[in-house]
Design a protein around this motif. Structure first.
Motif, mmCIF file in Angstrom:
data_model
loop_
_atom_site.group_PDB
_atom_site.id
_atom_site.type_symbol
_atom_site.label_atom_id
_atom_site.label_comp_id
_atom_site.label_asym_id
_atom_site.label_seq_id
_atom_site.Cartn_x
_atom_site.Cartn_y
_atom_site.Cartn_z
ATOM 1 N N SER A 263 0.832 -1.196 0.000
ATOM 2 C CA SER A 263 0.000 0.000 0.000
ATOM 3 C C SER A 263 0.869 1.249 0.000
ATOM 4 O O SER A 263 1.930 1.300 0.632
ATOM 5 C CB SER A 263 -0.928 0.003 1.217
ATOM 6 O OG SER A 263 -0.185 -0.080 2.415
ATOM 7 N N SER A 264 0.411 2.295 -0.712
ATOM 8 C CA SER A 264 1.200 3.523 -0.872
ATOM 9 C C SER A 264 0.984 4.513 0.260
ATOM 10 O O SER A 264 1.642 5.550 0.303
ATOM 11 C CB SER A 264 0.867 4.196 -2.208
ATOM 12 O OG SER A 264 -0.443 4.753 -2.184
ATOM 13 N N GLY A 265 0.081 4.206 1.192
ATOM 14 C CA GLY A 265 -0.164 5.100 2.319
ATOM 15 C C GLY A 265 -1.493 5.807 2.223
ATOM 16 O O GLY A 265 -2.067 5.948 1.135
ATOM 17 N N ASP A 266 -1.997 6.265 3.352
ATOM 18 C CA ASP A 266 -3.337 6.849 3.448
ATOM 19 C C ASP A 266 -3.319 8.322 3.834
ATOM 20 O O ASP A 266 -4.332 8.862 4.271
ATOM 21 C CB ASP A 266 -4.168 6.066 4.476
ATOM 22 C CG ASP A 266 -4.364 4.604 4.090
ATOM 23 O OD1 ASP A 266 -4.136 4.266 2.925
ATOM 24 O OD2 ASP A 266 -4.731 3.818 4.979
ATOM 25 N N CYS A 267 -2.160 8.960 3.693
ATOM 26 C CA CYS A 267 -2.034 10.373 4.090
ATOM 27 C C CYS A 267 -1.694 11.260 2.904
ATOM 28 O O CYS A 267 -1.001 12.285 3.055
ATOM 29 C CB CYS A 267 -0.996 10.517 5.193
ATOM 30 S SG CYS A 267 -1.510 9.740 6.746
ATOM 31 N N GLY A 268 -2.177 10.886 1.729
ATOM 32 C CA GLY A 268 -1.954 11.698 0.548
ATOM 33 C C GLY A 268 -0.479 11.880 0.266
ATOM 34 O O GLY A 268 0.308 10.929 0.343
ATOM 35 N N ALA A 269 -0.102 13.116 -0.065
ATOM 36 C CA ALA A 269 1.299 13.417 -0.376
ATOM 37 C C ALA A 269 2.138 13.614 0.878
ATOM 38 O O ALA A 269 3.327 13.916 0.772
ATOM 39 C CB ALA A 269 1.369 14.672 -1.249
ATOM 40 N N GLY B 54 -6.029 10.310 1.911
ATOM 41 C CA GLY B 54 -6.112 9.804 0.545
ATOM 42 C C GLY B 54 -4.875 9.053 0.081
ATOM 43 O O GLY B 54 -3.969 8.732 0.858
ATOM 44 N N SER B 55 -4.844 8.805 -1.209
ATOM 45 C CA SER B 55 -3.843 7.948 -1.839
ATOM 46 C C SER B 55 -2.435 8.497 -1.685
ATOM 47 O O SER B 55 -2.124 9.596 -2.132
ATOM 48 C CB SER B 55 -4.164 7.791 -3.326
ATOM 49 O OG SER B 55 -3.191 7.002 -3.982
ATOM 50 N N ASN C 96 -4.370 14.102 -4.363
ATOM 51 C CA ASN C 96 -4.035 13.590 -3.034
ATOM 52 C C ASN C 96 -3.465 14.698 -2.151
ATOM 53 O O ASN C 96 -2.497 14.517 -1.435
ATOM 54 C CB ASN C 96 -3.067 12.406 -3.133
ATOM 55 C CG ASN C 96 -1.702 12.798 -3.671
ATOM 56 O OD1 ASN C 96 -1.500 13.912 -4.155
ATOM 57 N ND2 ASN C 96 -0.751 11.869 -3.612
ATOM 58 N N LEU C 97 -4.094 15.860 -2.221
ATOM 59 C CA LEU C 97 -3.773 17.063 -1.466
ATOM 60 C C LEU C 97 -2.567 17.823 -2.022
ATOM 61 O O LEU C 97 -2.196 18.856 -1.481
ATOM 62 C CB LEU C 97 -3.560 16.772 0.022
ATOM 63 C CG LEU C 97 -4.716 16.077 0.751
ATOM 64 C CD1 LEU C 97 -4.426 16.002 2.242
ATOM 65 C CD2 LEU C 97 -6.039 16.759 0.485
ATOM 66 N N THR D 265 -0.795 9.964 -8.081
ATOM 67 C CA THR D 265 -1.917 9.652 -7.194
ATOM 68 C C THR D 265 -2.376 8.204 -7.337
ATOM 69 O O THR D 265 -2.633 7.534 -6.336
ATOM 70 C CB THR D 265 -3.124 10.569 -7.484
ATOM 71 O OG1 THR D 265 -3.573 10.351 -8.826
ATOM 72 C CG2 THR D 265 -2.744 12.032 -7.313
ATOM 73 N N THR D 266 -2.454 7.720 -8.574
ATOM 74 C CA THR D 266 -2.935 6.354 -8.808
ATOM 75 C C THR D 266 -2.053 5.576 -9.775
ATOM 76 O O THR D 266 -2.451 4.507 -10.242
ATOM 77 C CB THR D 266 -4.379 6.367 -9.345
ATOM 78 O OG1 THR D 266 -4.427 7.130 -10.558
ATOM 79 C CG2 THR D 266 -5.346 6.951 -8.334
ATOM 80 N N GLY D 267 -0.851 6.085 -10.077
ATOM 81 C CA GLY D 267 0.007 5.370 -11.013
ATOM 82 C C GLY D 267 -0.653 5.245 -12.369
ATOM 83 O O GLY D 267 -1.152 6.223 -12.927
#
Length: 623
Positions: free
Chosen positions: A401-407, A465-466, A595-596, A607-609
């Motif tokens: 997972s790439s994380g849930d805190c946006g950038a 977010g992503s 993603n902010l 954001t989503t590759g």
């Protein structure tokens, strides 16, 4: 036998001994004093020299720890376990993996077994025993080498560690978190220094926040009935909706449901209740798959956990209902008791990834954990990425997972310090971002945008977010396979006041010549129906996106195997799919949302590759 015959025989034996000794000396002589082992050979069968370490820190401090407050020295009698990560033949292995994923090369998709990996690239027995002997002399105990010859674990008192490595261990505090760390880089004697790439366990700052995004107010709304009446309520995403959105249902029509496939799940400190999983599966209308827990290190106590492991297992069991599932579990140290025998997060990842590679049982592995890069030392990041490289060499797809805190994976935005999540940012990870997927009751996808949202809070609660952006680890140069439409799109943080952590702070620049994430994406907005702690809840996060991607890929691998083809394997394959797509659509391009900081764009983005996978299309492209 006469005395003369005995004398002649003795002379003959002496001559043979001398000749053999000369032959052995000639075979083993080298510049390091004869340390080449004949137990490891090159592909041609000739003995090869022991690999030596590449330039880089042996065990440095995490960048984030520079803001920590120094505490007291650790008790000299406290026991700690260290992981001595052994050097691999990096140049040869990196070159091999490149050819492994280059169509047309003689090595294309000729994935290695663990035995082949050890024989061709790992530390030979002679040098491994030399390191073990030194550790014993210094007073270390419980010394063990993993089957891949990738690391040696050993236990010792703080006093022994400090004396043998020439460093001091102290407690520190940061944001109300207690941890320990060395005060300076360690050093090793010249006799073994060249054989050890990094040392893990000298700090334990990194500790995952095991809490997938969900809104507790929805628990009561969705109800606590276990008879399935609330399954899919409030337009939550069910197994059927997820399968339809990502073409998994089309694979079901080909009788691809995971038969003969094994999927791995990595869990770090979070247990699950099998009764929750059984209830979820019953409500999908499917049979319970085979699920086996594998303890790696200290066994994980049973319990309902925080919901992370529950969601991982339910999503994979629901989407790949006939696959075998292996849950690799390890216990991490308690945040309230950081000085303990239980492993650190970095060591836990090394243990699990090395165990998965040596077991060689799974085709895909799902990992729903991570933290901002700066919470890990550079040395630990290098070691973990090398373990992921071993898995790629074996053809195992590892979705993280790439994380849930946006950038902003450091979880704070004042000042706005952009940060990507590790291990998702490792070059050999398949980093999975998150989307906001909506599917109607008719099983038709109505929309899919970037998962992102500003809740106005200064500290992320896994709901921004992503995760995505650019690595700041100079060792993670952008791989050659990371190419295609959108990869070189430029961003500058000047106008929005977005920086990277340097002294003085520097404005964010992307691309920056380093690894970019994520690679693909899947549903992550917390509207996924999960049965947790005897209740139906809405949950999600990229913690959900990773197992969704892993389950779909496992079914693709099953289809490829039936066609006599090799599995998809590591991350380069997912970029090759995007760049050879033509009129095919291996991914649904996500072009709305942000993603902010980073916006979604056509092609690849931060954001989503490449977007969300269309698994039936991927299978048709590879068959």
């Amino acid at each position: 036998m006469t005395t003369r015959n005995r004398a002649s025989l003795s002379a003959l034996l002496l001559l043979i001994t001398v000749l053999l000794g000369a032959l052995v000396s000639a075979c083993t002589a080298d510049n390091s004093g004869g340390n080449t082992s004949t137990t490891n050979t090159s592909p041609g069968g000739a003995p090869r020299k022991a690999p030596t370490r590449k330039p880089g820190p042996l065990a440095n401090q995490p960048l984030e720890a520079q803001a920590a407050l120094l505490g007291s020295p650790l008790s000299p009698g406290s026991q700690l376990t260290l992981t001595f990560n052994l050097a691999f033949d990096d140049d040869a292995l990196n070159a091999f993996v490149t050819q492994l994923y280059t169509p047309g090369s003689a090595s294309f998709h000729q994935f290695l077994t663990p035995e082949q990996l050890v024989q061709r690239f790992a530390m030979p027995d002679a040098q491994t025993k030399q390191i073990q002997a030194w550790l014993t002399q210094q007073g270390y105990t419980q010394i063990s080498t993993d089957p891949l010859h990738s690391s040696i674990k050993a236990q010792a008192t703080v006093q022994t560690i400090q004396t043998s490595l020439g460093t001091q261990l102290y407690t520190f505090s940061l944001l109300n978190q207690q941890f320990y760390m060395q005060n300076k880089d360690p050093h090793l004697p010249s006799s073994i220094e060249s054989y050890i790439q990094t040392i893990a366990g000298l700090n334990n700052l990194a500790l995952p926040d095991i809490k997938p995004p969900r809104q507790s107010t929805h628990i009561q709304q969705l109800g606590q009935e276990s008879d399935c009446t609330k399954y899919g309520a409030k337009q939550t995403l069910t197994q059927q909706k997820l399968a339809a959105a990502y073409q998994v249902d089309q694979l079901y029509k080909k009788d691809l449901q995971g038969q003969g496939t094994t999927i791995g799940i990595a869990e770090f400190g979070d247990p699950y209740d099998i009764n929750d999983v059984q209830n979820y599966i019953a409500c999908t209308g499917q049979s319970m798959p085979s699920i086996q827990n594998i303890d790696v290190g200290t066994p994980l106590p049973p319990g309902t956990g925080e919901g992370e492991a529950t969601m991982d297992v339910e999503l994979i069991a629901g989407l790949a209902p006939k696959a075998s599932i292996l849950v690799y579990q390890t216990q991490l140290q308690d945040a309230n008791n950081p000085i303990s025998q239980v492993t650190s997060f970095a060591q836990g990842m090394l243990d699990v990834f090395n165990r998965v590679a040596s077991d060689h049982k799974v085709q895909v592995l799902s990992v729903s954990y991570g933290l901002g890069e700066e919470m890990f030392s550079t040395s630990d990041q290098i070691a973990i990425n090398n373990s992921l490289r071993n898995l790629a060499a074996e053809g195992i797809s590892v979705f993280i997972s790439s994380g849930d805190c946006g950038a902003y994976s450091l979880r704070a935005r004042f000042p706005q310090i952009a940060e990507v999540s590790f291990p998702g940012s490792a070059p050999y990870a398949i980093s999975v971002g998150g989307t906001y997927l909506q599917v109607g009751d008719d099983l038709q996808r109505s929309s899919e945008t970037v998962w992102g949202g500003d809740d106005g809070t200064p500290v992320c609660q896994n709901s921004w977010g992503s995760g995505g952006g650019v690595s700041q680890n100079s060792a993670f140069t952008r791989p050659g396979w990371q190419a295609g439409d959108g990869v070189t799109t430029s961003y500058n943080g000047t106008t929005q006041g977005v920086f990277v952590r340097t002294l003085p702070p520097q404005t964010l620049q992307a691309p920056n010549g380093l690894r970019q994430v994520p690679d693909i994406a899947a549903a992550a907005y917390p509207n996924i129906s999960i049965y947790y702690d005897s209740a139906w809840v809405r949950s999600g996060g990229t913690s959900a996106a990773a197992p969704i991607a892993a389950a779909g890929t496992a079914l693709v691998d099953q289809g490829l195997r039936q066609s006599g083809k090799s599995p998809l394997g590591g991350i380069p394959e997912f970029y090759r799919l995007a760049n050879k797509a033509g009129s095919n659509q291996p991914y649904t391009d996500i072009t709305q949302g942000d993603n902010l900081f980073y916006p979604a764009t056509k092609g690849w983005d931060y954001t989503t590759g490449w977007g969300s996978p269309n698994f039936a299309t991927i299978l048709s492209m590879e068959s």
